[in-house]
Structures are given as structure tokens and as C-alpha cells.
Design an enzyme around this catalytic site. Structure first.
Site: not given
Length: 255
Positions: A36, A89, A155, A159, A190
Site C-alpha cells: 500500500d 486490487n 474509472y 475497469k 469502502t
């Protein structure tokens, strides 16, 4: 303990889906490298995993830099001896009307969500081939790689690319015993849905799913963990839609 002695790498592993997946993989017996950009949260998660009997280590990584992704994979091998599972991820969101998008807005999201996945796939696959490891690469795609919605041009573009990278990677890497598969969540509880909260659209998002509530990150983690096992060997080059029905109905015609 379906992943006993396997070595996993999770990007964006300190929060949300990445955090819960790191925990789940460790519970399944895998040694986990949490990656991260947030060192404090990453290190804290590693300590939590260790306190619960798992094996984990942290490596700070900016997924938009290929050399850092290569260093991440090298670290996993140096620390735990191999790499069997790569979960690409890491992702960010930006909610803004299309006409208000700047090129900088677009590239910021694409750099993380698309290029970061490609870099992770490439670095992991090269190392797996070098070590003759029969591994699995799991990409976090999205329902928004398949259906259109408002406000997230970058986005969606990213994706959609992840979906195709998953198909292409599976085709080219199969001769080396490397499986490539994706998971396609819808609205997960989230911070990436914060834009919808801020815009007062959270209830609308919930109604887009059959259970009329957000998916919890632990639910996606359980799907990822299964995809990492040998039990999922027949799943290759596809995206498993963990979207609570988002892609199969229109909410405005539901009773």
C-alpha cells in the site's frame, strides 16, 4: 487452510477490500505481503495478522511506477521464497460530470486502476515464469467495467481495460501454468463510494443491488480467496461478478 504455504501479494492491501482479503488469505494459510502507499495502515495490518497467528510483511508501493511493482515482487520472493498469488486490487475513484473532467482527473484514475493492474500482472507473471511457479493473478475489475453510470468516466475506462487485460493475460500466460481471473464487485462499503455519500446518492446505489444494501468488503475477500485456490482451477480469463445482481436488472422497474 486451502492456501497453506502459498505466498500472496495484495496491492492496496491496507484498507477496504485489500485489507479484508489480506486477512482472509492469511487465515487460509497463505503468507501475505501487504502492499500500500499508506505505510502506517499497512504496518498496523501486518501486526494484526501476526497477532492472529498469520504470517505477513509490509512493502510500501506506488502502483503507478513499474519499478516499484518489480521491487514489490522481488521483496515477496526474498521474504517468503516465492509468489503464488497476485491480487491487483489498488484503486481510486473520482466522481465528476464528464464535461467537468480534466485530462489530469482522467489520467490520475487510469494510472492507478489500469496501469497499476498491468504493472502488477507483468511483474508477477515474469517472476512466476522465472521461478516456474504455477500461480494465479487476480484482478479487481468492477461491474462498472461492463455497464455505464454517471460521473466516473476514468474509472469506467480503466475497469473496462482491466476486464480485457484479464482475458488477454489468461490467454498468453496459460502456457506457463499461470491463471488470470477477475472479480467484479458493485457498490462495496469502502471509502471509494464516499463520492456517492457526499452527493446524497448512497440510497440510490444501495437500490441498484438485489439485497438493497452495500456489499461488505469481507464478502469480496471470500470470493478472491476462493479464486486463489486450486478449487477454482476452471475459472480462467473471466470476471466473476460479485455484484449482488447489479448487472442483471434495472432498479427503476423493480416492485
Amino acid at each position: 487452510m486451502r492456501l497453506l504455504d502459498k505466498v500472496s501479494v495484495v496491492t492496496g492491501g491496507a484498507e477496504g477490500i485489500g485489507r479484508e482479503t489480506s486477512i482472509r488469505l492469511a487465515k487460509e494459510g497463505s503468507k501475505v505481503v501487504v502492499s500500500d502507499i499508506n505505510s502506517a495502515l499497512g504496518e498496523a495490518l501486518v501486526q494484526e495478522i501476526k497477532q492472529n497467528g498469520g504470517e505477513a510483511s509490509f512493502f510500501k508501493t506506488d502502483v503507478t511506477k513499474f519499478e516499484e511493482m518489480e521491487a514489490l515482487i522481488d521483496f515477496a520472493v526474498e521474504t517468503f521464497g516465492n509468489i503464488h498469488i497476485m491480487f491487483n486490487n489498488a484503486g481510486i475513484g473520482l466522481n465528476k460530470p464528464f464535461l467537468d473532467h480534466s485530462p489530469e482527473d482522467y489520467h490520475k484514475v487510469v494510472d492507478v486502476n489500469q496501469h497499476g493492474v498491468f504493472y502488477g500482472m507483468l511483474a508477477a507473471a515474469r517472476k512466476m515464469k522465472e521461478l516456474n511457479t504455477k500461480g494465479v493473478i487476480i484482478n479487481n475489475a468492477s461491474v462498472f467495467g461492463f455497464v455505464g453510470t454517471l460521473g466516473i468516466a476514468g474509472y469506467q475506462a480503466a475497469k473496462g481495460a482491466v476486464v480485457m487485460l484479464t482475458k488477454h493475460g489468461a490467454l498468453e500466460l496459460a502456457p506457463y501454468g499461470i491463471r488470470v481471473v477477475g472479480v467484479g464487485p458493485a457498490a462495496v462499503n469502502t471509502k471509494i463510494v464516499q463520492g456517492y455519500r457526499d452527493a446524497g446518492l448512497l440510497e440510490y446505489m444501495e437500490k441498484q443491488q438485489l439485497t438493497r444494501k452495500l456489499i461488505e468488503p469481507e464478502e469480496i475477500a471470500s470470493v478472491v480467496a476462493f479464486l486463489a485456490t486450486d478449487e477454482a482451477r476452471s475459472l480462467n480469463g473471466t470476471v466473476v461478478m460479485a455484484d449482488d445482481g447489479f448487472s442483471v436488472f434495472k432498479s427503476d422497474i423493480r416492485p
